[in-house]
Scaffold this active site. Structure first.
Site, PDB file in Angstrom:
ATOM      1  N   ASP A 187      52.406  14.204  35.592  1.00  0.00           N
ATOM      2  CA  ASP A 187      52.327  14.261  36.694  1.00  0.00           C
ATOM      3  C   ASP A 187      54.067  13.190  37.830  1.00  0.00           C
ATOM      4  O   ASP A 187      54.488  12.171  36.534  1.00  0.00           O
ATOM      5  CB  ASP A 187      50.946  13.597  37.229  1.00  0.00           C
ATOM      6  N   ILE A 188      53.777  13.784  38.837  1.00  0.00           N
ATOM      7  CA  ILE A 188      54.808  13.234  39.516  1.00  0.00           C
ATOM      8  C   ILE A 188      54.389  11.670  39.910  1.00  0.00           C
ATOM      9  O   ILE A 188      55.967  10.717  39.618  1.00  0.00           O
ATOM     10  CB  ILE A 188      55.277  13.468  40.945  1.00  0.00           C
TER      11      ILE A 188
END
Length: 447
Positions: free
Chosen positions: A324-325
């Protein structure tokens, strides 16, 4: 140079210089000249249509301004039809000078109606046989079934095709109407499924596609297998196979040529410590992909690999997995289809270890559910290994990777994820690799 136009010099003729001949005084069409005018007035009117000099040039310069000869109208003869428009030479006076009739104008509406034939008027609604109804009258309805059946030819029965020279044979439209039953009498669908198609005799021997067999053996990916087959780098039982779609049996020996092995060994795998703010795949929502960090300047100085960095290493380089970011840690980029299939394939069983910082209170039942018993999107999760590292960190070991899986699992048991870091994939550790830097996967390292 002035703007004054120069007068053209007169042209020489047989008698000398060209001079305009004055119009005769007795000609009635000639315009009266003023007594004080030293030169006669010129008449530039075009000759009448049909005159001899209309389209004919003068043979001598003296005839340039000669008046064409006018012909008098032909007197009427016996048998001539009266001229509708009148003779244009009969009266050349303008319309304002012509005499008008003193007859008073006829008032509108005093003209009697013209009788229409000698037929007497008949009462409305009565018609003779075969006569169509007039506009506005109601047409009587025709009783159903009184019309005789239409026949294509009076010399043959209904539906009988006519054999004419040069005509093509007729289709179903020439068959009688009784050949096809009406819709309500046709056979209705019983709802039973259609029978399964009979398998081809070429597939009954248990053979499979060569590219799929190469993937099962771990030689390469399906895409790479098709590329190697086209180049003729694949051998089946010692014989070269270069045709796509070829099928082999499980007992046959499949191997790569030396050129295929060299091309396969030249593919690289890169390990990156992804920082926060980068996405794993393609750029989205204004965020850059993590692949932009793979440059010569960001290579780890303590990389034990002896590979030389080349720009061709970016060709076909794809992430094998995702983060994920907001997550950090180990991210794998590879050109080798075998490694990508081992990490993200449907039958992948490689473990991935995460260190997760959480907030909230977790009960004993919650920890048990995190290990096994939760479902996401209506599908039960595989058993996991979840344990405490310290007071605020959990250690997750998963064998699958659904989208935001750890964060959603923690929300189901009342926890909130504050930080997430991936530290291991299989037997490859993140180690001391600094954030934002990368290194090559060593030849002795296996996932």
């Amino acid at each position: 140079m002035t703007d004054t136009l120069r007068r053209r010099a007169p042209l020489p003729t047989r008698d000398g210089t060209l001079k305009l001949k004055p119009r005769a005084a007795g000609t009635p069409e000639a315009a009266p000249q003023a007594p004080s005018s030293p030169k006669p007035a010129k008449d530039w009117r075009k000759p009448a249509a049909g005159s001899p000099g209309r389209n004919r040039k003068a043979s001598f310069p003296e005839q340039a301004n000669a008046e064409p000869e006018r012909r008098s109208p032909r007197p009427p003869r016996d048998g001539d039809a009266p001229h509708q428009g009148g003779d244009r030479f009969r009266d050349e006076r303008p319309r304002s000078d012509r005499p008008r009739d003193d007859r008073p104008p006829r008032p509108a509406g005093d003209r009697p109606a013209r009788p229409f034939g000698d037929k007497p008027a008949r009462p409305s609604g009565e018609r003779t046989a075969g006569e169509r109804p007039r506009w506005g009258e109601e047409r009587p309805s025709r009783p159903f079934g009184d019309r005789p059946p239409r026949r294509r030819d009076d010399n043959r029965a209904d539906g009988e095709a006519a054999a004419q020279p040069g005509s093509r044979p007729r289709g179903d439209f020439a068959k009688p109407a009784e050949a096809r039953p009406p819709r309500h009498e046709r056979k209705q669908w019983s709802g039973e499924p259609r029978p399964a198609p009979t398998p081809s005799p070429l597939r009954d021997d248990g053979s499979i596609r060569l590219s799929k067999r190469m993937t099962e053996l771990g030689l390469c990916s399906r895409r790479e297998a098709d590329e190697y087959i086209e180049k003729g780098w694949v051998r089946v039982d010692g014989r070269v196979v270069s045709e796509l779609g070829s099928r082999v049996k499980p007992g046959q020996k499949v191997e790569l040529d030396r050129r295929g092995q060299t091309a396969q060994d030249s593919r690289v795998t890169i390990l990156l410590n992804k920082p926060v703010g980068y996405v794993s795949g393609q750029a989205e929502d204004g965020y850059e992909p993590a692949s932009v960090l793979i440059t010569a300047e960001n290579r780890w100085a303590e990389d034990p690999s002896e590979n030389r960095y080349l720009r061709t290493h970016h060709r076909g380089l794809a992430p094998a997995g995702r983060l994920d970011i907001d997550s950090i840690g180990l991210l794998v980029f590879t050109q080798d289809g075998r490694i990508a299939r081992a990490l993200i394939g449907d039958d992948s069983s490689i473990e991935k270890e995460y260190h997760v910082r959480v907030e909230g209170k977790l009960t004993d039942d919650g920890l048990k559910l995190l290990n096994h018993g939760l479902s996401l999107d209506g599908e039960a999760l595989r058993p996991a290994k979840v344990s405490w590292l310290n007071e605020d960190q959990l250690r997750f070991v998963l064998r699958e990777g659904k989208k935001r899986q750890i964060r959603r699992m923690c929300e189901l048991v009342g926890l909130k994820v504050v930080g997430l870091k991936r530290v291991r994939i299989g037997r490859v550790m993140l180690g001391n690799l600094p954030p934002g830097q990368w290194r090559y996967l060593g030849a002795d390292e296996l996932f």
